[in-house]
Each structure stands twice: as structure tokens, then as C-alpha cells.
Design an enzyme around this catalytic site. Structure first.
Site, PDB file in Angstrom:
ATOM      1  N   SER A 195       1.256  -1.030   0.147  1.00  0.00           N
ATOM      2  CA  SER A 195      -0.066  -0.057   0.059  1.00  0.00           C
ATOM      3  C   SER A 195       1.350   1.062   0.128  1.00  0.00           C
ATOM      4  CB  SER A 195      -1.023  -0.045   1.218  1.00  0.00           C
ATOM      5  OG  SER A 195      -1.943  -0.797   1.258  1.00  0.00           O
ATOM      6  N   LYS A 196       1.751   1.547   0.737  1.00  0.00           N
ATOM      7  CA  LYS A 196       2.867   1.993   0.815  1.00  0.00           C
ATOM      8  C   LYS A 196       3.470   2.819  -0.056  1.00  0.00           C
ATOM      9  CE  LYS A 196       4.064   2.300   5.857  1.00  0.00           C
ATOM     10  NZ  LYS A 196       3.098   1.458   5.958  1.00  0.00           N
ATOM     11  N   ASP A 283      10.400   0.986   6.490  1.00  0.00           N
ATOM     12  CA  ASP A 283       8.822   0.774   7.390  1.00  0.00           C
ATOM     13  C   ASP A 283       9.392  -1.076   7.947  1.00  0.00           C
ATOM     14  OD1 ASP A 283       6.424   1.397   8.633  1.00  0.00           O
ATOM     15  OD2 ASP A 283       5.750  -0.131   6.958  1.00  0.00           O
ATOM     16  N   CYS A 336       4.367   0.427  13.192  1.00  0.00           N
ATOM     17  CA  CYS A 336       3.492   0.741  14.062  1.00  0.00           C
ATOM     18  C   CYS A 336       3.167   0.292  14.883  1.00  0.00           C
ATOM     19  CB  CYS A 336       2.613  -0.609  12.872  1.00  0.00           C
ATOM     20  SG  CYS A 336       2.920  -2.563  11.982  1.00  0.00           S
TER      21      CYS A 336
END
Length: 873
Positions: A195-196, A283, A336
Site C-alpha cells: 500500500s505504501k 518501514d 506500527c
């Protein structure tokens, strides 16, 4: 647009079951369609949202002030509202915005059920251009509420074709801080599910004029092959020629460097070629406790061992990202997780290793409407049920598990990394880690750490990867262990860690997230590069060469670590380096069987690299098709002639294929100039990049019973790029005939409403053609030049036109033009154009676009989990 919908149903069911398995342990799960409220019919009880160890840990870390603790925990126990982002590079994005503002926003006004929200749907105020939207519904509510059925179908359809992306709101934040420009080279180090990555692709295409290819490029990498498949499907919805998908360990991402040397003078004859990046998105894998609202199973599985065990891997990945970053470039480190050991501690270690070469940026003025909190400057480490404030206080036998870099000061970090004469022990840092969406990723992340050769080293390493049973409540704490965090001494970091940002759920009804923005000010010096190679105590037998070949590695580090970077002529140096690595890995206390395994492994690796001058028809990566530049001039001439492609559209050097048999190529892909340059460099350095997918499918071989003048048809994915440059095999249809084509898919020439259009269609050469929507009385000459023109690929047979578009894409396009022109979609009846052709030769093979099996490593395309992952983030 993107292909592969025909294979989606079975995989959709499989993936959905996998994603929702948190409910399998609850025998009172409500049946489909039943109400989900507590105490509802059937006696269903909500999933447990308690974990004393979780509360004890974050209370001790003072993640939020004491007066906010109840609000913080209360929000964590609520389902996460869904969110999605509009693809601004889509030609229909303004129509979608209008539909949301004028239709759904009003029709869903009565569905507000959360006391924290006043509107059913609203744009996120901090996301530019009103392109990201927040919903007042969880994913479960969207599926089960009958009043939301039409809106849910809208979301699924638009996501499938790439017009929107369903993604957690806080997950959209990190790419925004990269400040992407139209000419940037971007690396997404841990990209799946994608998605990123899709968001980054939106940014580079949004900043470019329609119909033009940006100079920017995105390299999306992931360790797991199956997750790479998911990443490929996600990004294929974008239809981009500016993407490369690779399959490497992020901490060992290969450096592609090439420098030419004059043998007599030992002086550079030309500027070195090196793959560096303007932006790096780091990430990293994390414990994922910031996603507890979306993944309620986290309440049951969370324990301290998850974050502590991932710390070293996170540092290694981040350091590799810094090494690959250009001077002046930005890297965003994000997780996250709320855990400071995975967040501030990692950022602090990066700053200590890099010194003045890297700066932690203050971005408090960027995205001002985003509610964020400053990073922590003091925290503690929890180990085996007790708090530890400094590394000196760590029990002796735990010092190989708890590293100095976990603490605010980081003192002792250099002393803990013993390289010379060390024993190398294989460990599995985690058995299951959390991805960016909060889903548990099966499999083990293997790494190696250096120990001081003590006899209890193996036991200590084993303890590192075990879940902390005393934290999870399975084993009671010892009487001498205490959870009183006020009675221990703590450290305060002198680094500007307040510039980091932590997003906590109760500030803006979101998930939890951590973000730090770093800028590279100067090349890493010799000691920093050596430290990056060591990886904070890790010796990875295949990483030293890759890291030395990274940015800034053209300097000679030492007599023992220097290598000759001459591209394909460094085989003897490769062997020498491997022999040294092998000697380090075989320690005296290893059994002979272990030694034999390591020797065989290294020898096999050497054998695979002996012939650096292998032809393009071969590849060094097992199970992955090679990337081959397509140079069949006869085929290219026939394509150019048949479609009348203008000379201004450059094909030479931009066409690639994945089929090693060049005489039986089925698909041809188009790559941008930036991707072309990376491919050429990768070949020169010996194919160090393991490429699983790249480019935009633009032509596909088409077989019919009767020969067509051109054996390759246009691909729907590549049509928007090529459309302004095509001068032949073009038809211009009125809105009603275009609508009929999409609705009935096969129409005979006499059945078109516009008789002239039917005559023009019958006069075309047999084979592939393009049908463009003519709006009103537009001049046909200007329509073809308009990059925003709506067009579809069709097949012209003897008696009819056949649409070559997936049913999903056809339905979405039909809805779009019906919305734009106010057309009603009539039901199919006997009075409408025939859906059958006069013969099997009228309908070409592959009338529905499918996923590309050539790009998928070591698995069939049908094995891809390609449908319901859309909610993965």
C-alpha cells in the site's frame, strides 16, 4: 486496468480465512449477516481485549500521561475505523471525489454510530488534496451492515481496479514525509503488501503531466516470495513502467556499484556508476502492537519478547537504508509499534553510528494538521519480568540478549560487538513478526550474531527468541523480580529524539504509529561503513560483499576488507572474500557435520558466481526468470507498422521480456529510462538484484485461427501510455455505442447504433484495435492526442467487435461513464445486440486480461493471494 481478476475467487476465500482467523478460537462467533453487538441474539461475546502485561509495560514506559491512560486504553479496545486513499493519477479521481462528496456523504448521514465522530465519512484533514478518507465504520461493519452494502461494493470495485487503495490512515503518513520529487529514485525496503509502495507510485505519477512518464523510479523490496506476489498484484493496479520489485533481505540489500580503473595508473577513467536512492522508506518488521484495534488477536499474543527480539534486525535494516541513501536524501524510519525499544532506541543507535553524517530532522511544521507527539528521551527495558534502566544493570547471563543499543545512552554498544575470533551462532530472531498491516507473517527471519565464545552463548541466544513467558502470564514471576519501575535508575538520551513522532490512537481515532525522518548530510566515513558491515554484532556470510559495494564503498577500508569493484571481473576477489567469511564461520567448537554444511553452502555459492560473463539468457537467481531486453527488430517493425506508432515514442532499449526463449516471447514489458539504466547496471555488476517483477505490460502475443498482420496485441495496462502515439487501428465511438460495447462485450457490426461506426469497424484490418470514447462533437484528431481520453482494447473479427477487458474493469468503466454522462445502464434482453459471435475464430484467445505468470518466482500465478488483501493495511 490491472490484470488477474479471473483467478480471484478461490484465493479471495483463502486469504479472507487467513486474515480473519482471529475469530476461529471463539465458538460464539455470530453467523454471517447477524448483528455484531454485544449481548446480541445468540449470546456472542466480543473478543477479549485484556493483557495485563501489555498495560503494565506501557504504563511503566509512560507512553501517555497518567491522566490520559483510561482514554488511551478505551480507544485501543474499540474497532479501528476503515480508511482509503484516492489514486490522484487515475483519470477518474475527480469523478470519485464528486461521488463521495455529493452522493455517499449525504446518503450515509444516518449511519453515524461512534460518539467520537460526527460524520459517516470525511476527508482526513492532514492528507493533501482531500485524497484520503476516514470512515466511521470498521471493516466488520462494512461487511455486515446491509445499509452499507452499496458503499462497500463501491469500495471493493474501485480498489480492485486501482482507483482507490484501502489502507489504515496512519499507514499513509510515512511516504508523505519523504518529500518525493518527479526525478527521485526511491527504495521501499520492506514493501509488502504494497500500500505504501502504491502511494509512492501515485506521488511520482501525480507530479508528471498526463501521458508522460516520470523520471522517478521506485524499487520495492520484500524478503518473502509469497509476500512479493502480493506486492506485485497490489502495484500492478497502478499500471506503471517505473517500478522494480526485488526479493532480498532488507538488511542485506545488494549494492550495485561499478567503477572502471586504469590498470597502469590505478586512477578512475570515468565516474563510478552506483545505485543510490534519493528517498528510502524503512518501514521495518515490528511487534505491531499499534494495530491492536484492527488485529484483536494481538491482545492474546503480545509479549515483551516480540519487541526485544526484533531490535537488532531493525537497526541492521535501518543502517543498510542509510548506506544506500544519497547525500542530501531523506530516509523515513517507521513502525506500527508503540514500543520505544523498537522506535527511539533504534533511531538513537543510528545517530550514534553515523555521527555527523546523519541528522534527525524536525518536521513539526510539515503536515501541521496531523496530531502527533514527540519522541521519548527516557525509557526502560523489560526483561524476564523486571525493569532494567541501564545496560550495566542487565544480569550477566542476559547481556547477549539485551543489547546496549536498547537503552537511551547506548553505552557499551561498541564493546558488545566482538568480531575477531568470535563464534558465529545462527539464531531465529522471531518465529512470526508483524507486518505493516498488523498481520502475523509466518516464517523465520534468520540472522547471525557474534558472541564472545563463552560456553553459555547458545543458551543465551535461544533465550532471546523465546517469548517472555512471565510477561504473557504463563509463568509466575520469581520473588526477587519486581515490576516497580520507580525504584530503578534510568538514563536520559542526549540525542534530539523529541524530533521523532508517535501517533497514539485516542488523539485522532486511529491506530498507533512511530515515524522518524533522517537526512544524510555527508558520506559515511570508514569506521561507520565498517560498523554497518558488522551490523551491531552480526556477521552475515553473504552480506559483507554486498555492503561494501554500497554507496561510499569505493574507498579502501582495510587490507582485509577491500575489494576490487570492477563489475564482472572480480570473481577471484569474490572467492577470496567468501573463503575469509567461511573461515570466520567455522568455529572450533562446531561439530564436524556443521562445518561440512557451511563449507558446502559457501562452495555452492562460489560456484554460482564463477562465470560472471554469462549471457542474458541465463540468470543467477534460481526460480526467477531473467530480465532480457527485447531486440527482435522484425517483430518491433511489424508492431510499429501495424499500429502506426510515432517515432517520438522510443521503443529501443525500453522493451524487456521475462522469457529466456526469445523466439517464443508471450509478453513484452515497457520500462522507463530510469528503470532501463538500473537494469543495465545490474547486468554489468553480475545481476546482484533479484528482480521478480518490473515494467508495464504493453504488448501480448495473440493467436487466432486466421493470421493477423501483427502477432502482438495491445495490453489494456499499457494502452494509456501508448494511446497518444498510435495512428492506426483506431475507432471513435459515441457514448451509447461505447456503453453497449462495455455492457455486451461482443457486438456485430450492423448492431451498432451509429451505422457509420459499424462500417468503419468492419473496414479495419483484422486483429487488435482501439476504441476511443467520443464525447459530444469532439474533433477526432484531438481526441487521440488527449492523454485523458477514455479508450479500450478490442478485437476486430470478421463480423464483430470483441472487448478485450476483464469483466471487473469493464463494469467499473461502465459505471464511470454512466456517472459522467448520466446514462442509464439497461438490462440485457433479447432485443439487444447479440452476445454470440458467428464462429470461434471471432473471439480471440485471452479476451480477458489475466495476471502475468512470467513475473512470479517459484510459484504459479494462480497461487497469488490477489483479491481480498485490499484491506491488508
Amino acid at each position: 486496468m490491472g490484470g488477474g481478476r479471473k483467478r480471484g475467487r478461490s484465493q479471495r476465500r483463502h486469504f479472507k480465512e487467513e486474515r480473519e482467523n482471529v475469530w476461529k478460537d471463539n465458538p460464539k462467533r455470530p453467523p454471517a449477516g447477524a448483528g455484531g453487538g454485544e449481548g446480541g441474539e445468540g449470546g456472542w461475546q466480543p473478543f477479549a481485549t485484556e493483557n495485563p502485561a501489555f498495560e503494565d509495560y506501557y504504563k511503566g514506559q509512560q507512553i501517555v500521561p497518567e491522566e490520559e491512560w483510561d482514554a488511551f486504553m478505551s480507544m485501543l479496545r474499540k474497532p479501528l475505523p476503515a480508511a482509503f486513499r484516492i489514486n490522484a493519477s487515475s483519470q477518474f479521481y475527480q469523478d470519485i471525489q464528486s461521488q463521495l462528496e455529493n452522493d455517499f456523504r449525504k446518503s450515509l448521514e444516518t449511519e453515524v454510530s461512534d460518539e467520537h465522530e460526527k460524520e459517516a465519512i470525511r476527508p482526513l484533514p492532514w492528507y493533501p488534496g482531500n485524497l484520503a478518507w476516514h470512515l466511521n465504520f470498521s471493516r466488520m461493519q462494512l461487511r455486515r451492515n446491509q445499509a452499507l452494502e452499496s458503499f462497500h461494493e463501491f469500495l471493493k470495485q474501485e480498489n480492485e481496479v486501482g482507483n482507490i487503495t484501502r489502507q489504515e490512515a496512519v499507514s499513509m503518513v510515512p511516504p508523505l514525509f519523504l518529500k518525493v520529487q518527479p526525478d527521485h529514485h526511491i527504495l521501499d525496503m520492506c514493501a509488502a503488501p504494497g500500500s505504501k509502495t502504491f502511494q509512492l507510485l501515485e506521488m511520482i505519477h501525480q507530479s508528471t503531466k498526463p501521458g508522460m512518464l516520470p523520471n522517478a523510479m521506485v524499487v520495492a523490496n520484500d524478503l518473502d516470495v509469497q509476500r512479493c506476489n502480493l506486492l506485485i498484484h497490489q502495484t500492478k493496479r497502478m499500471c506503471t513502467a517505473n517500478l522494480i520489485v526485488t526479493n532480498h533481505e532488507a538488511q542485506n540489500f545488494p549494492g550495485c556499484s561499478l567503477a572502471k580503473f586504469c590498470p597502469e595508473t590505478c586512477v578512475d577513467e570515468s565516474k563510478p556508476q552506483r545505485l543510490e536512492f534519493d528517498c528510502v522508506l524503512c518501514d521495518v518488521p515490528c511487534s505491531g502492537d499499534g494495530t491492536v484495534r484492527k488485529a484483536p488477536d494481538m491482545w492474546r499474543t503480545w509479549n515483551i519478547g516480540m519487541g526485544n527480539g526484533l531490535h537488532r534486525l531493525q537497526v541492521e535494516i535501518a543502517m543498510r537504508g542509510i548506506a544506500l541513501l544519497k547525500v542530501g536524501g531523506r530516509m523515513v524510519y517507521s513502525t506500527c509499534s508503540l514500543n520505544p525499544v523498537e522506535n527511539e532506541a533504534v533511531v538513537g543507535e543510528i545517530l550514534r553510528r553515523c555521527g555527523d553524517s546523519v541528522e534527525l530532522l524536525d518536521v513539526s511544521n510539515e503536515l501541521p494538521e496531523l496530531v502527533r507527539r514527540p519522541g521519548l528521551s527516557t525509557w526502560k527495558v523489560r526483561d524476564r519480568g523486571s525493569w532494567v534502566g541501564t545496560y550495566e544493570d542487565v544480569l550477566h547471563y542476559r547481556k547477549k540478549v539485551i543489547s546496549p543499543s536498547m537503552f537511551p545512552s547506548g553505552k557499551g554498544a561498541t564493546d558488545s560487538c566482538t568480531v575477531g575470533g568470535s563464534d558465529v551462532v545462527n539464531i531465529n530472531v522471531v518465529d512470526a513478526v508483524m507486518n505493516e498491516s498488523g498481520d502475523m507473517v509466518e516464517g523465520k527471519q534468520e540472522t547471525k550474531i557474534a558472541t564472545n565464545g563463552s560456553n553459555n552463548g547458545d543458551n543465551a541466544n535461544t533465550e532471546e527468541i523465546k517469548q517472555d513467558e512471565s510477561e504473557s502470564g504463563k509463568v509466575p514471576r520469581r520473588s526477587d523480580e519486581t515490576s516497580d519501575s520507580t525504584s530503578i535508575r534510568t538514563e536520559h538520551s542526549s540525542l534530539p529524539l523529541h524530533r521523532c513522532m508517535r501517533i497514539v490512537p485516542h488523539d485522532q481515532n486511529s491506530g498507533g504509529f512511530f515515524i522518524a525522518v533522517l537526512q544524510k548530510l555527508s558520506p559515511l566515513n570508514e569506521s561507520q561503513v565498517v560498523e554497518a558491515i558488522k551490523g551491531g554484532g552480526s556477521i552475515l556470510k553473504d552480506s559483507a560483499l554486498n555492503r561494501l559495494n554500497g554507496p561510499g564503498s569505493d574507498k579502501v577500508l582495510s587490507e582485509e576488507t577491500s575489494i576490487n569493484q570492477q563489475g564482472v571481473d572480480d570473481s577471484h576477489v569474490l572467492n577470496e572474500q567468501k573463503n575469509k567469511d567461511m573461515d570466520n564461520e567455522i568455529s572450533e567448537d562446531r561439530s564436524s557435520e556443521e562445518a561440512k554444511v557451511i563449507v558446502a553452502e559457501v562452495q555452492n555459492d562460489q560456484a554460482s558466481k564463477r562465470d560472471k560473463r554469462k549471457s542474458q539468457n541465463q540468470t543467477r537467481w534460481r526460480g526467477v526468470d531473467p530480465v532480457i531486453f527485447f531486440k527482435d527488430e522484425a517483430t518491433i517493425r511489424s508492431i510499429v507498422s501495424y499500429y502506426g506508432i510515432k517515432d517520438s515514442f522510443k521503443l529501443e532499449g525500453h522493451l524487456v521480456t521475462r522469457n529466456p526463449d526469445t523466439s517464443h516471447v508471450k509478453r513484452i514489458y515497457y520500462v522507463s529510462k530510469s528503470v532501463q539504466e538500473v537494469l543495465e547496471l545490474n547486468v554489468k555488476v553480475g545481476e546482484r538484484l533479484k528482480i521478480t517483477s518490473l515494467g508495464l505490460k504493453i504488448f501480448e502475443r495473440q493467436s487466432t485461427k486466421e493470421d493477423s498482420p501483427c502477432t502482438f496485441r495491445l495490453s489494456s495496462e499499457g494502452l494509456p501510455l501508448l494511446l497518444p502515439y498510435i495512428t492506426k487501428q483506431i475507432l471513435y465511438a459515441s457514448a451509447i455505442d461505447f456503453q453497449h460495447l462495455l455492457q455486451y462485450r461482443i457486438i456485430k457490426f450492423p448492431d451498432f447504433v451509429d451505422a457509420k461506426f459499424g462500417e468503419e469497424a468492419s473496414a479495419l484490418l483484422r486483429g487488435c484495435c482501439v476504441v476511443i470514447l467520443r464525447e459530444g462533437h469532439q474533433d477526432v484528431e484531438s481526441i487521440g492526442m488527449d492523454p485523458n481520453a477514455i479508450a479500450i482494447v478490442c478485437w476486430k473479427g470478421k463480423t464483430n467487435l470483441c472487448v478485450m477487458l476483464t469483466p471487473m474493469d469493464g463494469k467499473e468503466l461502465l459505471d464511470r461513464i454512466s456517472f459522467r454522462f448520466g446514462l442509464k445502464i439497461p438490462k440485457i434482453d433479447d432485443g439487444k445486440p447479440s452476445l454470440k459471435s458467428d464462429g470461434s475464430d471471432e473471439q480471440p484467445d485471452g479476451g480477458d486480461e489475466t495476471v502475468d505468470p512470467e513475473c512470479v518466482p517459484e510459484s504459479k500465478a494462480s497461487d497469488m493471494e490477489i483479491s481480498d488483501f485490499k484491506e491488508a493495511e
